[in-house]
Design an enzyme around this catalytic site. Sequence first.
Site, PDB file in Angstrom:
ATOM      1  N   MET A   1       1.468  -1.140   0.011  1.00 19.71           N
ATOM      2  CA  MET A   1      -0.286  -0.056  -0.155  1.00 19.71           C
ATOM      3  C   MET A   1       0.622   1.378  -0.093  1.00 19.71           C
ATOM      4  SD  MET A   1      -3.342   0.534   2.828  1.00 19.71           S
ATOM      5  CE  MET A   1      -2.834   0.654   3.764  1.00 19.71           C
ATOM      6  N   CYS A   2       1.333   1.814   1.051  1.00 20.47           N
ATOM      7  CA  CYS A   2       2.617   2.501   1.187  1.00 20.47           C
ATOM      8  C   CYS A   2       1.592   3.610   0.828  1.00 20.47           C
ATOM      9  CB  CYS A   2       3.444   2.674  -0.216  1.00 20.47           C
ATOM     10  SG  CYS A   2       4.577   1.010   0.425  1.00 20.47           S
ATOM     11  N   GLY A   3       2.479   5.199   1.925  1.00 17.21           N
ATOM     12  CA  GLY A   3       2.149   6.210   1.695  1.00 17.21           C
ATOM     13  C   GLY A   3       3.254   6.863   0.869  1.00 17.21           C
TER      14      GLY A   3
END
Length: 302
Positions: A1-3
């Site tokens: 997912m990561c931001g």
Amino acid sequence: MCGIVGLFLKDRALEPHLGALLSDMLVTMTDRGPDSAGIAIYGAPDPVRAKLTVQSPHPGRDFENLEHDLGAAIGDKVEVVVKDSHAVIGVDPEWLGVARAVLASIRPDVRVMSSGETIEIYKETGLPKDVVGRFDIRAMGGTHGIGHTRMATESAVTTLGAHPFSTGADQCLVHNGSLSNHNNLRRELVREGMTFETENDSEVAAAYLTAEMARGKNLGQALDGAVKDLDGFFTFVVGTRSGFGVLRDAIACKPAVMAETDQYVAFGSEYRALVNLPGIETARIWEPEPATVYFWEHEKAA
């Protein structure tokens, strides 16, 4: 997912607060990536010093006497500032490449996170708030920066696997998504003489941009080429010595939002990363278009 987060400052009055603003944005994205985090800060260049930002799993051993040992090996003055598991090594710009090669010989466990005149990259495993705290990012000033919180889905949770990735001087990239042709592209880049530290597809994306710019293209042109040459789904935020760029793939399935005021341009994987920025209530807010290059650059490198 990561931001992903990014902040490009137009207003010089905000420069002392860059680290604090970026830190708040990064920590807000913790639930998108609690495994590891990293941040790149672009500060004012030293007119007589370039720098390597390095990391060691054994900082007490590797950084002890590093200033003396590296200086003696290259025959020039070296300055070392230790920050937890990282250190910033200042050298004469003419000795930067030599210092990097010598460092690999005398401290083989030390890894280079970034090199150049303005960039410093700090990244480690752990929660974003802990990574930010370890390196006192909030106290850092600068002109622009990018950050990343990682949720590892296709590779191990390691410091080297964390973002940003830097494969060129004063250049770095953070990535949310997945590339399907990175192995083929890595082989092509290796044949051109590039080297890689990880199996991460994001490092390949960074190296692709570095290679394109080495061929004489500017960052905007290199990002345009990425739409055609990189298969998969991705959102890139890229930093250079004087600029800040954003690119999404042609499908643009990964979330992204941008804000612009007279003081800054900001990027976040979600709007909540931007809500505490000054003047956000009057900012122009938009979702970056698919396969469209966005790029901002200071008129003169700081």
